[in-house]
Write an enzyme that holds these catalytic residues in place. Sequence first.
Site, PDB file in Angstrom:
ATOM      1  N   ARG A   1       0.883  -1.178   0.000  1.00  0.00           N
ATOM      2  CA  ARG A   1       0.000   0.000   0.000  1.00  0.00           C
ATOM      3  C   ARG A   1       0.912   1.217   0.000  1.00  0.00           C
ATOM      4  NH1 ARG A   1      -5.340   1.269   3.495  1.00  0.00           N
ATOM      5  NH2 ARG A   1      -6.082  -0.092   1.841  1.00  0.00           N
TER       6      ARG A   1
ATOM      7  N   HIS B   1      -7.313   0.655  -6.522  1.00  0.00           N
ATOM      8  CA  HIS B   1      -7.527  -0.204  -5.349  1.00  0.00           C
ATOM      9  C   HIS B   1      -8.209  -1.505  -5.835  1.00  0.00           C
ATOM     10  CE1 HIS B   1      -7.800  -1.425  -1.316  1.00  0.00           C
ATOM     11  NE2 HIS B   1      -8.709  -0.602  -0.838  1.00  0.00           N
TER      12      HIS B   1
ATOM     13  N   GLN C   1     -10.095  -4.162  -3.506  1.00  0.00           N
ATOM     14  CA  GLN C   1     -11.395  -3.744  -2.994  1.00  0.00           C
ATOM     15  C   GLN C   1     -12.493  -4.026  -4.021  1.00  0.00           C
ATOM     16  OE1 GLN C   1     -12.077  -2.271   0.234  1.00  0.00           O
ATOM     17  NE2 GLN C   1     -14.082  -2.999  -0.463  1.00  0.00           N
TER      18      GLN C   1
ATOM     19  N   ASP D   1     -17.331   6.753  -1.610  1.00  0.00           N
ATOM     20  CA  ASP D   1     -16.072   6.639  -0.864  1.00  0.00           C
ATOM     21  C   ASP D   1     -15.848   7.979  -0.169  1.00  0.00           C
ATOM     22  OD1 ASP D   1     -13.542   5.836   0.006  1.00  0.00           O
ATOM     23  OD2 ASP D   1     -12.605   5.903  -1.961  1.00  0.00           O
TER      24      ASP D   1
ATOM     25  N   CYS E   1     -16.295   1.171   0.516  1.00  0.00           N
ATOM     26  CA  CYS E   1     -15.098   0.374   0.833  1.00  0.00           C
ATOM     27  C   CYS E   1     -14.695   0.516   2.299  1.00  0.00           C
ATOM     28  CB  CYS E   1     -13.948   0.753  -0.089  1.00  0.00           C
ATOM     29  SG  CYS E   1     -13.395   2.464   0.065  1.00  0.00           S
TER      30      CYS E   1
ATOM     31  N   ARG F   1     -13.248  -9.084   1.622  1.00  0.00           N
ATOM     32  CA  ARG F   1     -11.851  -8.779   1.280  1.00  0.00           C
ATOM     33  C   ARG F   1     -10.988 -10.008   1.575  1.00  0.00           C
ATOM     34  NH1 ARG F   1      -9.755  -3.570   1.267  1.00  0.00           N
ATOM     35  NH2 ARG F   1      -7.813  -4.623   0.725  1.00  0.00           N
TER      36      ARG F   1
HETATM   37  N1  NVA Z   1     -10.056   6.313  -1.581  1.00  0.00           N
HETATM   38  C1  NVA Z   1      -9.689   5.945  -0.228  1.00  0.00           C
HETATM   39  C2  NVA Z   1      -9.905   4.488  -0.021  1.00  0.00           C
HETATM   40  C3  NVA Z   1      -9.568   4.002   1.377  1.00  0.00           C
HETATM   41  C4  NVA Z   1      -9.727   2.517   1.510  1.00  0.00           C
HETATM   42  C5  NVA Z   1      -8.239   6.317   0.015  1.00  0.00           C
HETATM   43  O1  NVA Z   1      -7.422   6.143  -0.895  1.00  0.00           O
HETATM   44  O2  NVA Z   1      -7.918   6.787   1.106  1.00  0.00           O
HETATM   45  N1   CP Z   2     -11.177  -0.471   2.369  1.00  0.00           N
HETATM   46  C1   CP Z   2      -9.908  -0.499   2.804  1.00  0.00           C
HETATM   47  O1   CP Z   2      -8.957  -0.714   2.040  1.00  0.00           O
HETATM   48  O2   CP Z   2      -9.777  -0.288   4.143  1.00  0.00           O
HETATM   49  P1   CP Z   2      -8.426  -0.028   4.958  1.00  0.00           P
HETATM   50  O3   CP Z   2      -7.920   1.321   4.552  1.00  0.00           O
HETATM   51  O4   CP Z   2      -8.843  -0.095   6.391  1.00  0.00           O
HETATM   52  O5   CP Z   2      -7.431  -1.103   4.593  1.00  0.00           O
END
Ligand code: NVA
Ligand code: CP
Length: 307
Positions: free
Chosen positions: A106, A133, A136, A222, A262, A290
């Site tokens: 990540r 992502h 997800q 989101d 998500c 997930r």
């Molecule tokens: N769009 C959000 C998703 C978090 C799971 C982010 O990138 O923070």
């Molecule tokens: N939806 C998701 O990826 O959640 P986290 O940021 O908690 O991993």
Amino acid sequence: MTTPIRHYLQFKDFTEQEYAYLFARAANIKAMFKQYVKYQPLVDRTLAMIFEKASTRTRVSFEAGMYQMGGSVLNITTGDSQLGRAEPIEDSARVISRMVDLVMIRTFEQAKLERFAQHSRVPVINGLTNEFHPCQILADIFTYIEHRGSIAGKVVAWVGDGNNMAASWLQAAEILGFTVHISTPSGYEISAATAGITNTGCYKVFRNPLDACRGAHLVTTDVWTSMGFESENETRRLAFADWCVDSEMMAAAQPDALFMHCLPAHRGEEVTAEVIDGPQSVVWDEAENRMHVQKALMEYLLLGRIG
Ligand code: NVA
Ligand code: CP
């Protein structure tokens, strides 16, 4: 000749046939889990998880999933590794991938993930970047299929930011044959080029979020501000005020439409409490899934097709 390593860096890295396999496999793996059947095909395999941003679901689902399959997990963060002290990502990839069997990352820029993958000896999975992502969306579509059957030909309404989730939805629409009705505030749009798709017919843009929801089989949203964009918080709060999924939007969708998010969610911002905690919401199944889909993904990347 050695077989090239398969990575999962974007949703479009897999074909429609591979997704059909993965969804069926995830259903099997989930059924075994629910029946307390021990299934440990990854004994002696190690997953390294690299987190340069916060996480709850991604961390827990990969870690629990890998342990359930008999493997081990290492958690590496920017602060407690040399990644935070500017060791080149290429060198980190060369070293880490000599000691583990699989890597989940990540991070911020997709380009950084791609550079890691180019120098990795083992498969690399995108656990979220600024741009995409895919894990997800894998879980979201599996959840849709569980509740409603095939997503082909259906309409998914995306209300909110033209972000990493939106881009991954567009890639999925192109591969799996559904349509995304997308409504973002002005200045936060997403283009086919940003999403990395060629078929502009798989999405339609709506100025008004209510119009995007009309007739939709799934309504999803989101956070207004994704990780890494926190300095834009106040500007976004004003720009996104009308992009809150509420009961009027759900009423405009199909009577049996589902709601997904998500997570993490901000009730009263991108969604009302009434919708996310209401009967059409499947967010908890979505979060749990997930783990099941990622177990299928890790198994596929390490062992190929089973059966
Ligand atoms: N769009 C959000 C998703 C978090 C799971 C982010 O990138 O923070
Ligand atoms: N939806 C998701 O990826 O959640 P986290 O940021 O908690 O991993």
